[in-house]
Scaffold this active site. Structure first.
Site, short mmCIF file in Angstrom:
data_model
loop_
_atom_site.label_atom_id
_atom_site.label_comp_id
_atom_site.label_asym_id
_atom_site.label_seq_id
_atom_site.Cartn_x
_atom_site.Cartn_y
_atom_site.Cartn_z
N ASP A 243 -48.60 -9.03 7.89
CA ASP A 243 -47.99 -8.25 7.02
C ASP A 243 -47.82 -6.83 7.40
O ASP A 243 -46.97 -6.07 6.84
CB ASP A 243 -48.32 -8.47 5.41
CG ASP A 243 -48.13 -10.01 4.99
OD1 ASP A 243 -46.96 -10.35 5.44
OD2 ASP A 243 -48.66 -10.54 4.27
N HIS B 32 -58.16 -10.71 6.12
CA HIS B 32 -57.71 -12.13 6.28
C HIS B 32 -58.76 -12.96 6.01
O HIS B 32 -59.94 -12.71 6.28
CB HIS B 32 -56.95 -12.42 7.46
CG HIS B 32 -56.11 -13.38 7.33
ND1 HIS B 32 -56.53 -14.73 7.58
CD2 HIS B 32 -54.49 -13.66 7.15
CE1 HIS B 32 -55.49 -15.62 7.48
NE2 HIS B 32 -54.33 -14.89 7.26
N1 ACO Z 1 -59.05 -3.14 1.97
C1 ACO Z 1 -60.25 -2.78 1.55
N2 ACO Z 1 -61.27 -3.79 1.50
C2 ACO Z 1 -61.03 -5.15 1.56
C3 ACO Z 1 -59.75 -5.42 2.11
C4 ACO Z 1 -58.60 -4.44 1.94
N3 ACO Z 1 -57.48 -4.88 2.37
N4 ACO Z 1 -59.62 -6.57 2.12
C5 ACO Z 1 -61.02 -7.26 1.88
N5 ACO Z 1 -61.93 -6.13 1.56
C6 ACO Z 1 -63.05 -6.04 1.44
C7 ACO Z 1 -63.55 -6.64 -0.11
O1 ACO Z 1 -63.71 -5.64 -1.06
C8 ACO Z 1 -64.78 -7.32 0.23
O2 ACO Z 1 -65.82 -6.41 0.30
P1 ACO Z 1 -67.39 -6.83 -0.68
O3 ACO Z 1 -67.73 -7.75 0.29
O4 ACO Z 1 -68.01 -5.50 -0.35
O5 ACO Z 1 -66.83 -7.37 -1.86
C9 ACO Z 1 -64.79 -8.00 1.59
O6 ACO Z 1 -63.85 -7.04 2.26
C10 ACO Z 1 -64.31 -9.29 1.84
O7 ACO Z 1 -62.96 -9.46 0.95
P2 ACO Z 1 -62.51 -10.74 -0.01
O8 ACO Z 1 -61.36 -10.24 -0.76
O9 ACO Z 1 -63.67 -11.44 -0.45
O10 ACO Z 1 -62.05 -11.55 1.32
P3 ACO Z 1 -60.89 -12.72 0.88
O11 ACO Z 1 -60.91 -13.78 2.07
O12 ACO Z 1 -61.29 -13.55 -0.51
O13 ACO Z 1 -59.47 -12.25 0.93
C11 ACO Z 1 -57.56 -11.05 1.41
C12 ACO Z 1 -58.51 -11.90 1.97
C13 ACO Z 1 -56.81 -11.39 -0.03
C14 ACO Z 1 -56.46 -11.15 2.59
C15 ACO Z 1 -58.03 -9.56 1.23
O14 ACO Z 1 -58.39 -9.27 2.60
C16 ACO Z 1 -56.87 -8.64 0.79
O15 ACO Z 1 -56.82 -8.49 -0.46
N6 ACO Z 1 -56.01 -8.06 1.91
C17 ACO Z 1 -55.02 -7.07 1.40
C18 ACO Z 1 -53.74 -7.78 0.93
C19 ACO Z 1 -53.16 -8.64 2.10
O16 ACO Z 1 -53.05 -7.87 2.99
N7 ACO Z 1 -52.83 -9.78 1.97
C20 ACO Z 1 -52.10 -10.46 3.05
C21 ACO Z 1 -52.92 -11.56 3.58
S1 ACO Z 1 -52.07 -12.40 5.12
C22 ACO Z 1 -50.79 -13.40 4.19
O17 ACO Z 1 -51.22 -13.96 3.35
C23 ACO Z 1 -49.64 -13.49 4.86
#
Ligand code: ACO
Length: 429
Positions: free
Chosen positions: A365, A308
């Protein structure tokens, strides 16, 4: 004297105001920085940028706190109806019994949609995604209520649009579901409460006037809607504010919010989670294999429902939903192997250094889809249910933006393209 922050650029110091929120959060107001120094700030994805002050929702991602208008989400989810929470979010105070009754009655009197809207289903190709349909139908409400296009209309008229939206959204969501099944529409029954009426329009049959949704299902649905009601400046709420800031009407602003919610990184994740859990189950249930895929930087796979932007400890909504999933499945007598896969995945991820170090926890979710499935909704429909719950939040964010007279949203950029060059005519290229 009010607090300020000093920024030093090229040997010159600039003093900027500091804003402090009611929970002690601090922000440097950089709105005058460019006119003072020639510099802008850059922050792709707005990871460190406050777009507004807001009095609707407070969340502390480190402590896992979520409050609407000062009330803990745990208390609201345990004690309120969805319309009670909607009233709170929209009006700033919990309603008295009379205020709630008046709000419910007002909404129940506007649940019908123009018969002309049914014709839209003839134009949607078979199998169209329900979120695309929802966005189109909500946008089309602005065509049926053209007075809403006037940004300077009186508050009373805006309130009518808000009631219309709240009232028609469940009818439209149920229409989309019924049409996807090829079943005749069940019209709203205004003697039923908001959630029961929605379930009746979705799962009731024209041929069975005695249908009554299971109280367990009503309770679960009510809780899920409350847990989704608002979440401050997330992607879709920000979209609603940005679109509304051009004085675009409320219907089209909400339709834009629905489109933003649709994406798999936002609300669309609930559909993706279920599809991922299904895929793991069909692949033999090897949870570790998928944990490894999510950790592999060369593999685009992400663990959907994990991570998140703001919560870095736990998502309080996920905690409530996880318990709710257990209760609902037990009460309905559903034995879903998907729940076991979800639990296994959660335990494996929470004990894996990659997820621990990156502070990746199950989000709202992760478990909601399991409940939606137990209630009988198809996977593609899950994000529509999120939208139904988020509606009061979007409306309230739009109202706040308007009442605060916020300027049109128009970020700047740093240009990194080609330098000026001489034009070459087509025959010389
Ligand atoms: N699985 C594996 N790795 C992950 C995940 C994941 N679900 N989420 C984040 N990471 C990693 C990224 O690869 C990144 O790694 P790095 O620093 O080595 O590059 C690090 O964790 C930070 O992730 P970001 O994508 O930079 O974080 P951001 O805040 O931009 O994204 C998000 C947040 C979009 C929710 C992300 O965690 C994600 O894609 N999760 C899966 C989709 C999801 O469940 N979305 C629902 C969110 S809740 C909502 O909207 C109701």
């Amino acid at each position: 004297m009010s607090e300020t922050a000093k920024i030093s650029i090229e040997g010159k110091e600039f003093e900027l105001p500091v804003i402090t929120g009611s929970e002690g959060e601090k922000a440097i107001d950089i709105s005058k920085l460019r006119s003072l120094s020639g510099y802008i700030t850059i922050d792709p994805g707005f990871k460190n940028t406050g777009a507004t002050t807001s009095g609707i929702t407070f969340l502390d991602g480190e402590l896992g706190i979520l409050r609407h208008r000062g009330y803990d989400i745990e208390d609201l989810a345990a004690n309120c109806s969805f319309l009670e929470v909607s009233y709170l979010i929209l009006n700033g105070e919990l309603p008295t019994a009379e205020e709630l009754k008046a709000f419910e009655t007002n909404i129940s009197e506007h649940t019908l949609v123009n018969e002309g809207m049914e014709a839209m289903f003839k134009a949607f190709p078979t199998g169209s995604h329900p979120m695309g349909q929802l966005s189109s139908m909500i946008s089309s409400l602005s065509l049926y209520y053209p007075k809403a296009l006037n940004p300077n209309r009186p508050e009373e008229s805006i309130q009518r649009t808000i009631i219309r939206l709240m009232a028609k959204m469940p009818t439209i969501c149920a229409m989309i579901y019924k049409k996807s099944k090829g079943h005749p529409l069940v019209y709203p029954n205004n003697s039923l409460d908001y959630v029961t009426n929605y379930l009746n329009m979705s799962f009731g049959q024209v041929s069975d006037p005695n249908y009554k949704p299971d109280p367990v299902v009503v309770e679960a649905m009510n809780k899920l809607l409350i847990l989704h009601a608002d979440h401050e400046q997330n992607c879709s709420a920000s979209t609603v504010r940005v679109v509304g800031s051009s004085q675009s009407n409320l219907y089209s602003s909400i339709a834009a919010g629905i489109s933003a919610l649709w994406g798999p990184l936002h609300g669309g994740a609930n559909q993706e989670v279920l599809e991922m859990l299904e895929a793991i189950k069909n692949d033999g249930g090897d949870v570790q294999k998928y944990i490894n895929k999510a950790k592999d930087k060369n593999d685009p796979f992400r663990l959907m429902g994990f991570g998140h932007r703001v919560y870095k400890n736990f998502d309080p909504r996920a905690k409530i939903i996880k318990k709710s999933a257990d209760d609902v499945l037990a009460k309905l007598g559903v034995n879903d192997p998907i729940l076991e896969i979800a639990k296994g995945l959660e335990v494996a991820a929470l004990n894996d250094p990659y997820f621990v170090e990156k502070k990746l926890f199950p989000n709202v979710d992760f478990y909601s889809g399991i409940i939606y499935r137990a209630l009988g909704f198809p996977t593609e429909f899950f994000t529509v249910l999120f939208a139904l719950g988020r509606l009061p939040g979007w409306i309230s964010q739009w109202q706040e933006m308007r009442r605060d007279k916020q300027p049109i949203a128009r970020p700047r950029q740093i240009y990194t393209g080609a330098a000026p060059r001489e034009f070459v005519p087509l025959n010389k290229r």
